[in-house]
Design an enzyme around this catalytic site. Structure first.
Site, PDB file in Angstrom:
ATOM      1  N   GLY A   1       0.797  -1.220   0.000  1.00 50.56           N
ATOM      2  CA  GLY A   1       0.000   0.000   0.000  1.00 50.56           C
ATOM      3  C   GLY A   1       0.829   1.269   0.000  1.00 50.56           C
ATOM      4  N   ALA A   2       2.097   1.186   0.404  1.00 55.31           N
ATOM      5  CA  ALA A   2       2.933   2.385   0.456  1.00 55.31           C
ATOM      6  C   ALA A   2       3.182   2.960  -0.934  1.00 55.31           C
ATOM      7  CB  ALA A   2       4.255   2.082   1.136  1.00 55.31           C
ATOM      8  N   GLY A   3       3.294   2.091  -1.915  1.00 56.41           N
ATOM      9  CA  GLY A   3       3.523   2.551  -3.285  1.00 56.41           C
ATOM     10  C   GLY A   3       2.349   3.304  -3.858  1.00 56.41           C
ATOM     11  N   ASP A   4       1.163   3.047  -3.371  1.00 58.45           N
ATOM     12  CA  ASP A   4      -0.026   3.798  -3.783  1.00 58.45           C
ATOM     13  C   ASP A   4      -0.233   5.017  -2.895  1.00 58.45           C
ATOM     14  OD1 ASP A   4      -0.680   1.963  -5.799  1.00 58.45           O
ATOM     15  OD2 ASP A   4      -1.768   0.699  -4.389  1.00 58.45           O
TER      16      ASP A   4
ATOM     17  N   ASP B   1      -3.797  -3.122   3.364  1.00 57.89           N
ATOM     18  CA  ASP B   1      -3.449  -2.280   2.216  1.00 57.89           C
ATOM     19  C   ASP B   1      -3.809  -0.808   2.382  1.00 57.89           C
ATOM     20  OD1 ASP B   1      -2.728  -4.680   1.222  1.00 57.89           O
ATOM     21  OD2 ASP B   1      -4.088  -4.669  -0.462  1.00 57.89           O
TER      22      ASP B   1
END
Length: 66
Positions: free
Chosen positions: A5-8, A44
């Site tokens: 979820g960090a990439g989003d 997420d």
């Protein structure tokens, strides 16, 4: 806890700051903050901060959050 979820979360924070009229530094800071919230959550998207929660990562050590 979980990097999923960090990439989003980073671009979501960056873009929300852009829409708020923040400069580059403000956009990057919000992106990092939303990414940090994401990795502190076991799922997420459940750790995504609200606008009211964005300042919490900058709170001094020992701050009580209820």
């Amino acid at each position: 806890m979980d990097p999923v979820g960090a990439g989003d979360a980073f671009p979501a924070g960056y873009l929300s700051a852009l829409l708020d009229g923040e400069g580059v530094v403000g956009r990057l800071e919000r992106g990092v903050t939303t990414g940090a919230f994401a990795v502190a959550s076991p799922d997420d998207w459940e750790g995504a901060p609200t606008r009211a929660e964005l300042h919490l990562l900058g709170a001094p050590p020992g701050t009580v959050v209820r």
